[in-house]
Design an enzyme around this catalytic site. Structure first.
Site, mmCIF file in Angstrom:
data_model
loop_
_atom_site.group_PDB
_atom_site.id
_atom_site.type_symbol
_atom_site.label_atom_id
_atom_site.label_comp_id
_atom_site.label_asym_id
_atom_site.label_seq_id
_atom_site.Cartn_x
_atom_site.Cartn_y
_atom_site.Cartn_z
ATOM 1 N N TYR A 81 0.797 -1.225 -0.337
ATOM 2 C CA TYR A 81 0.062 0.247 0.138
ATOM 3 C C TYR A 81 0.461 1.645 -0.703
ATOM 4 C CZ TYR A 81 -3.910 -2.997 1.322
ATOM 5 O OH TYR A 81 -4.470 -3.806 1.713
ATOM 6 N N PRO A 87 -12.064 0.100 -0.714
ATOM 7 C CA PRO A 87 -11.740 -1.026 -0.571
ATOM 8 C C PRO A 87 -10.501 -1.036 0.269
ATOM 9 C CG PRO A 87 -11.083 0.272 -2.643
ATOM 10 C CD PRO A 87 -12.081 1.273 -1.613
#
Ligand code: APR
Ligand code: PHB
Length: 393
Positions: free
Chosen positions: A201, A293
């Site tokens: 991420y 998400p």
């Protein structure tokens, strides 16, 4: 037609609930608006918490997941040109997540349902729930030009965000909590080996990016994009260049690119409808709530609703426990809001919200603080692997 539980929607929520009830001998019928192929064509996240894995085991649809699913004991956060790993296992007493596509979960559940012979109506039109505040609810629909009525005891609204179950409730009986984010995710699927064996991420001043995967030779990547963006404006080359620009140099250099086999843009939203039950109609999964998400919580949150409803209905039918029926909404909402909070927080620290460089520095400081502290890493890890389910007693 008569059944005990009428289930609207054959997404993962409806299929999993139907399967768990069927194994307990609780009769149910699923009514789905689309065709099986359409349901299976939707590509969505694929990070399964242990709670969901265990539920799939209980539903006896775990065979392929155990073989093909990839156990992940950590993931990386990148920011300020550096990479910090969150060791999920070490910070949660051994918990991990499994990377296994939602489409595969849906396929496994569909196959089990076909094999068991439980009734499913696909391509149903004008699906409408009735009399949910009475002991004799029903669901009507049209199929191949013929009108059908299913008389039932309970209705499970597993029909997603745009479904009819929530919309059939009077507006003044429902309270909506919502946040729409000012950006989207542009995602691609490519037949290339993932850049890392774990998810990455990325916070970057150009915007968020995510490196994910479906298998050893299938990668899923995302970059934050504008809501006005169109996929046609994003050639594969532009996508790969933008992704590389948002990753630390070492990762960008290691990235193997190839032609995309799917490309789509999804908006990001936080949404909760309260309550999640109206008499004998229950809202389950996306019908009741949406998360952005970023925390990979959408499917997992649907699974904890299914767990709760399944156990309440099991106790209702096996032990005559009518008292639990009224508790569905309050039990679900406690966990729903915690997952909403985590998904909102992950979204807020990782995305670019404005051109203000102050915001960028604050995000970097927050990421640096959390990843340098035992408490911070533990907080991220225990939310990411999934908070515990509430036991129904
Ligand atoms: N009548 C019958 N079926 C309907 C209707 C309707 N009026 N409206 C929608 N449906 C069907 C949809 O076609 C879909 O197959 O209900 C199903 C809902 O499935 P999902 O949208 O996948 O929702 P859910 O099963 O709750 O799945 C959990 O969490 O965030 C996510 O990505 C995650 O999709 C996953 C979800
Ligand atoms: C994905 O693989 O599609 C995915 C993984 C993790 C997320 C979101 C999406 O947080």
């Amino acid at each position: 037609m008569k059944t005990q539980v009428a289930i609207i929607g054959a997404g993962p929520s409806g299929l999993l609930l139907g399967r768990l009830l069927e194994l307990q001998g609780i009769d149910n019928i699923i009514i789905e608006a689309k065709s099986p192929d359409y349901v299976l064509s939707r590509i969505r996240a694929g990070v399964l918490e242990q709670g969901l894995q265990n539920l799939l085991r209980e539903a006896k649809v775990n065979q392929r997941m155990e073989k093909e699913g990839m156990v992940h004991d950590g993931f990386a956060l990148t920011f300020s040109g550096r990479e910090e790993r969150i060791d999920l296992k070490a910070h949660t007493g051994g918990k991990t997540v499994m990377v296994y596509g939602q489409t595969e979960v849906t396929k496994d559940l569909m196959e089990a349902r076909t094999a068991s012979g439980s009734v499913t109506f696909y391509e149903a039109e004008d699906v409408t729930p009735h009399d949910m505040y009475t002991d004799t609810p029903s669901v009507t629909f049209k199929k191949d030009g013929k009108q059908h009525t299913i008389e039932c005891e309970y209705i499970a609204g597993c029909d997603g965000f745009h479904g009819i179950a929530r919309q059939s409730i009077a507006a003044d009986a429902i309270k909506i909590f919502e946040r729409v984010y000012p950006f989207g995710w542009l995602g691609i699927l490519s037949r290339t080996p993932p850049v890392s064996h774990e998810l990455i991420y990325a916070n970057h001043e150009r915007g968020f990016a995510l490196c994910s995967m479906r298998s050893a030779m299938l990668s899923r990547y995302y970059v934050q994009c504008s809501l006005e963006d169109k996929t046609e404006a994003w050639s594969d080359e532009r996508f790969w260049d933008e992704l590389r620009a948002r990753l630390p140099e070492k990762t960008a250099t290691a990235l193997i690119t190839g032609p995309s086999i799917e490309k789509s843009i999804a908006p990001l939203r936080s949404f909760v409808a309260e309550p999640m039950q109206f008499g004998n109609l229950f809202l389950v999964g996306d019908a009741a709530h949406i998360v952005p998400p970023t925390g990979a919580k959408g499917l997992n949150l649907a699974a904890s609703d299914v767990y709760t409803l399944y156990h309440i209905l099991r106790k209702r039918y096996k032990e005559g426990r009518l008292d639990l029926i009224k508790k569905y909404s309050e039990i679900c909402l406690r966990r729903v809001w915690k997952a909403e909070r985590f998904s909102w927080w992950m979204t807020s620290i990782l995305h670019k919200f404005s051109d203000d460089p102050f915001n960028q520095r604050i995000q970097e400081a927050e990421l640096s603080y959390y990843t340098s502290s035992e408490a911070g890493r533990t907080t991220i890890a225990e939310n990411y692997v999934g908070l515990p389910y509430e036991i129904i007693e």
